[in-house]
Every structure is written in structure tokens, then in C-alpha cells.
Design an enzyme around this catalytic site. Structure first.
Site, PDB file in Angstrom:
ATOM      1  N   CYS A  65       0.830  -1.212   0.000  1.00 44.82           N
ATOM      2  CA  CYS A  65       0.000   0.000   0.000  1.00 44.82           C
ATOM      3  C   CYS A  65       0.866   1.264   0.000  1.00 44.82           C
ATOM      4  CB  CYS A  65      -0.913  -0.004   1.229  1.00 44.82           C
ATOM      5  SG  CYS A  65      -1.840   1.527   1.401  1.00 44.82           S
TER       6      CYS A  65
ATOM      7  N   HIS B  83      -4.177   0.945   8.109  1.00 46.00           N
ATOM      8  CA  HIS B  83      -4.761   0.492   6.840  1.00 46.00           C
ATOM      9  C   HIS B  83      -6.176  -0.083   7.032  1.00 46.00           C
ATOM     10  CE1 HIS B  83      -4.152  -0.832   2.612  1.00 46.00           C
ATOM     11  NE2 HIS B  83      -4.977  -1.812   2.942  1.00 46.00           N
TER      12      HIS B  83
ATOM     13  N   ASN C 193     -14.179   8.578  -1.852  1.00 42.80           N
ATOM     14  CA  ASN C 193     -14.781   7.443  -2.543  1.00 42.80           C
ATOM     15  C   ASN C 193     -14.390   6.227  -1.719  1.00 42.80           C
ATOM     16  OD1 ASN C 193     -15.425   9.179  -4.683  1.00 42.80           O
ATOM     17  ND2 ASN C 193     -13.486   8.748  -5.704  1.00 42.80           N
TER      18      ASN C 193
ATOM     19  N   HIS D  25      -6.617   1.733   1.343  1.00 45.29           N
ATOM     20  CA  HIS D  25      -6.301   2.480   2.565  1.00 45.29           C
ATOM     21  C   HIS D  25      -7.352   3.585   2.800  1.00 45.29           C
ATOM     22  CE1 HIS D  25      -3.038   3.554   5.479  1.00 45.29           C
ATOM     23  NE2 HIS D  25      -3.790   4.622   5.550  1.00 45.29           N
TER      24      HIS D  25
ATOM     25  N   GLN E  37      -9.889  12.597  -1.038  1.00 49.97           N
ATOM     26  CA  GLN E  37      -9.172  13.469  -1.953  1.00 49.97           C
ATOM     27  C   GLN E  37      -9.704  14.892  -1.831  1.00 49.97           C
ATOM     28  OE1 GLN E  37      -8.384  11.707  -5.951  1.00 49.97           O
ATOM     29  NE2 GLN E  37      -9.901  10.208  -5.296  1.00 49.97           N
TER      30      GLN E  37
ATOM     31  N   HIS F 296      -8.776   6.764   2.866  1.00 53.50           N
ATOM     32  CA  HIS F 296      -8.276   8.046   2.362  1.00 53.50           C
ATOM     33  C   HIS F 296      -9.354   8.744   1.558  1.00 53.50           C
ATOM     34  CE1 HIS F 296      -7.930   5.813  -1.402  1.00 53.50           C
ATOM     35  NE2 HIS F 296      -7.682   6.943  -2.043  1.00 53.50           N
TER      36      HIS F 296
END
Ligand code: ZN
Length: 395
Positions: free
Chosen positions: A102, A164, A204, A215, A219, A217
Site C-alpha cells: 500500500c 490500513h 470514494n 487504505h 481526496q 483516504h
């Protein structure tokens, strides 16, 4: 042009960051530390640490990273009166690597990732495969009936946690508050860049949505134009104000609270409801009760409340089918320069999952004509979400 700040909307001591300084204590309550440094290819990386973390964040990125080509451009669609980003370099981006490869986990055991340090709280860095990129914001040139210009802007990745296996729904309140502060800080910093017209924080989640990395996360896109959806909403809000002298978003929120049938979750400062004309089989909108243009304008109390309400809402979604819900979480913020008095910060959270093992696809009517057909009533979605949350509709 400097960004216009709505002083009336922004409370004093609202916990936002001073700009252009590194490793500073942010806000009136020194609960967050921000450190900006660079990755091997020159991209910026910013660590957002809980005040108790005590790390200097000066670990160097030792990778030998070649420069990437970011030949993104925007083209104007004259028929729909909107811009499309063309970013062909994104075809080469990393796709679903195994967890031990990752790129968003911290660098540990001799393996170097996008995050040079061996641990972090929340970290933000420039996307190596951006849809919009820094560069010379050269003028748009005509191209037949269309027009084209550089895809100027900025795309950042926000890693919510170094763990993670820990989605936002499972993070402690203090950590989600740090994430909210990081979103607000990025909104301020990116919104102040020349030519950035709107800042969009989003997540997303789930392979069903097309996520390429597992992972936890999200944006952030800093767009060089006001997005088509925001333009339409703000146009409606402008017409509503001309007719009534009232704010459309605030009136929608008040009507939902008064009606109550679609309200899923309420706290002191936030209200979550299924919109009356929900498009998706699972869709919830989360509004602050007080109208603010964007995340930086939230008070400490509103941010703390959000840090509890948001993961709670995500757990409710996971409870619907007793499995992690794939979703898109989209923060609607005011444009950086225009219509800030019309906008009302809110989160739109929705999923393609229409049953435990069925997905909704955007087919002919939705994709071809923009007419949405929802197989389930918004009132039924709200009932089921309230049941998944343990009933009651308030918490
Ligand atoms: Zn990871």
C-alpha cells in the site's frame, strides 16, 4: 485575486490555520500541528498531527522518483455549458495493490511509501496522478465551437489514518476532529491560490465505487472553475432569494426538520436527512444547523459535534446491510469568490448499493438524459436508516 472572506459568516477564533507557515500551532486552541515538507519529486506533503503527537516530521523521502507527466487540460462543452478535464496520464496510476504494498501506509521495515515517516495521524500530499495540476494558468484558447486550456488546479490525497484497516467510521472523536480541521485548513489554503474557484473535499469508499486503493483516504480537488452541480444549485438559490429574500438551502433544511419523516440523525449542531427527491438507493445529506459557506467557517463546537456525528452516520450506513457500505462522501462548499452568501455547507453521502448483493448502475435514463429513477422511496430509505441506527431518528 485574493479570496473574499465572509467576515459575517466566520466566527472569531474558529480554529483555522494561518497560511504559509510550517510546523505552527493552529487556531485558538493548540490542538493541531501542521508541518509542510516535500516528497522526492517535489510534491508537497503536509502532516496534521494531534498536539500530543510530538513529531518533528522531517524524515526525508529517499525514493528515486522520476518526474511525472501531468498533461491535463480542460475542454469546454458548448452544448452543456460546462468544462471537462482530460487527464490521460491517469491511466498509469496504481490499481488495487495488496495491503503490504500500500502506497498510503507509512514507510516501515525498509519499504518506502508516499509517506516518508513511519507513522502519522492525518497526512495530505499532492496526487502523483492529478486530474488538475499546478502550472502556468495560461489563457483558454478557442477550438472550433469548443475551447481548451490547461487543467490548472491542484489534487491532493488525504490519508485519514496510518492504520490500513481503520475506516473513518471507527476512528475516535479526537482523530475525526483532526481530519475536519485538516479539511478546513486545506480549503483555506487551496482557496487562496490564484485561479482556484472551488475546493471539493470528498471520499470514494469501496471497490464498487471504483476506488483504486484500499487504505482509508479521501481526496481534495481545487478546481479552476465553479463545478456544474454547484452552479445549478446556486442558480436555484439565487432565484429563490429573488422571490422570497430567503436562503434556499436553509429553507430546505428547515422543511425537513419540521416534517421529520426523512430525518435520520440530529445533534446539537447537525441534521442528517434523506432528501425528498433522493436519486440514489442510499442517500443522506448532512447540514450544519447554522448556515456557513464552508468548513473553515465552522466553530470549534460545530467541528467537535461533526466529529461525532459523521462517523456515527457512516456506522449507520454500514449497519444497513451489515457490511461496509461503499459510498461517495461529497462536501459541498461555497465557491472561493462568488455566491458565498447563497451557499450552505453540507455533505452529500450516497451509495450505489440497492440491496445486499445488488448495485445500481447509471443506465440509459440517468446517463443519457440525466433523469434519475429511484426504485425505493426516500421515506423508506430513511425508515431503514433509522432502524439501522437503532431507531428513534435522533441521537
Ligand atoms: Zn495502507
Amino acid at each position: 485575486m485574493p479570496r473574499r472572506v465572509d467576515e459575517a459568516d466566520r466566527p472569531p477564533g474558529d480554529g483555522t490555520a494561518p497560511q504559509g507557515c510550517d510546523a505552527d500551532l493552529v487556531g485558538t486552541v493548540p490542538r493541531m500541528k501542521r508541518t509542510s515538507t516535500s516528497l522526492a519529486d517535489g510534491r508537497e506533503i503536509i502532516y496534521y498531527d494531534l498536539d500530543s503527537t510530538h513529531r518533528d516530521r522531517q524524515v526525508k523521502d529517499r525514493r528515486d522518483l522520476g518526474a511525472t507527466t501531468t498533461a491535463s487540460e480542460v475542454r469546454y462543452d458548448a452544448l452543456l455549458d460546462e468544462w471537462v478535464a482530460i487527464a490521460s496520464h491517469r491511466q498509469d496510476r496504481t490499481y488495487l495493490p495488496p495491503a503490504d504494498e500500500c502506497p498510503l501506509c507509512p514507510s516501515r521495515g525498509g519499504r518506502s511509501t508516499e509517506v516518508p515517516d513511519d507513522d502519522y495521524d492525518v497526512v495530505v500530499f499532492e496526487n502523483r496522478f492529478p486530474s488538475f495540476a499546478a502550472g502556468d494558468p495560461a489563457p483558454v484558447v478557442p477550438d472550433g465551437m469548443s475551447a481548451r486550456g490547461p487543467g490548472f488546479g491542484r489534487c491532493e490525497v488525504v490519508c485519514f489514518t496510518s492504520d490500513h484497516e481503520a475506516p473513518v467510521a471507527t476512528l475516535p472523536l479526537e482523530h475525526v476532529r483532526l481530519l475536519v480541521d485538516a479539511w478546513a485548513d486545506r480549503t483555506e489554503v487551496l482557496g487562496a491560490l490564484p485561479h482556484v474557484e472551488q475546493v471539493f473535499c470528498f471520499e470514494n469508499r469501496g471497490e464498487e465505487i471504483g476506488v483504486t486503493l484500499g487504505h482509508p483516504h479521501g481526496q481534495i480537488y481545487a478546481y479552476p472553475f465553479v463545478t456544474p452541480i454547484s452552479r445549478r444549485m446556486l442558480g436555484s438559490a439565487r432565484r429563490h432569494r429573488e422571490r422570497t429574500w430567503r436562503n434556499l438551502f436553509a429553507d430546505v433544511l428547515a422543511a425537513e426538520v419540521a416534517d421529520g419523516s426523512r430525518v435520520v440523525h440530529q445533534t446539537e449542531h447537525w441534521v442528517a436527512f434523506v432528501p425528498a427527491a433522493a436519486r440514489w438507493p442510499v442517500e443522506v445529506h448532512l447540514y450544519p444547523r447554522r448556515r456557513v459557506p464552508d468548513l473553515p467557517a465552522l466553530t470549534d463546537a460545530e467541528r467537535d459535534d461533526l466529529a461525532g456525528a459523521y462517523p456515527s452516520l457512516l456506522r449507520t450506513l454500514d449497519g444497513l446491510y451489515d457490511a461496509p457500505m461503499p459510498y461517495i462522501a461529497a462536501w459541498h462548499q461555497a465557491p472561493t469568490r462568488v455566491d458565498r452568501d447563497l451557499a450552505h455547507l453540507h455533505l452529500e453521502l450516497f451509495s450505489v448499493k440497492r440491496a445486499a448483493h445488488k448495485l445500481k448502475y447509471l443506465a440509459g435514463s440517468e446517463s443519457g438524459m440525466g433523469v434519475w429513477i429511484n426504485d425505493v422511496t426516500p421515506e423508506h430509505i430513511a425508515d431503514r436508516l433509522r432502524a439501522a441506527a437503532g431507531g428513534g431518528g435522533t441521537a
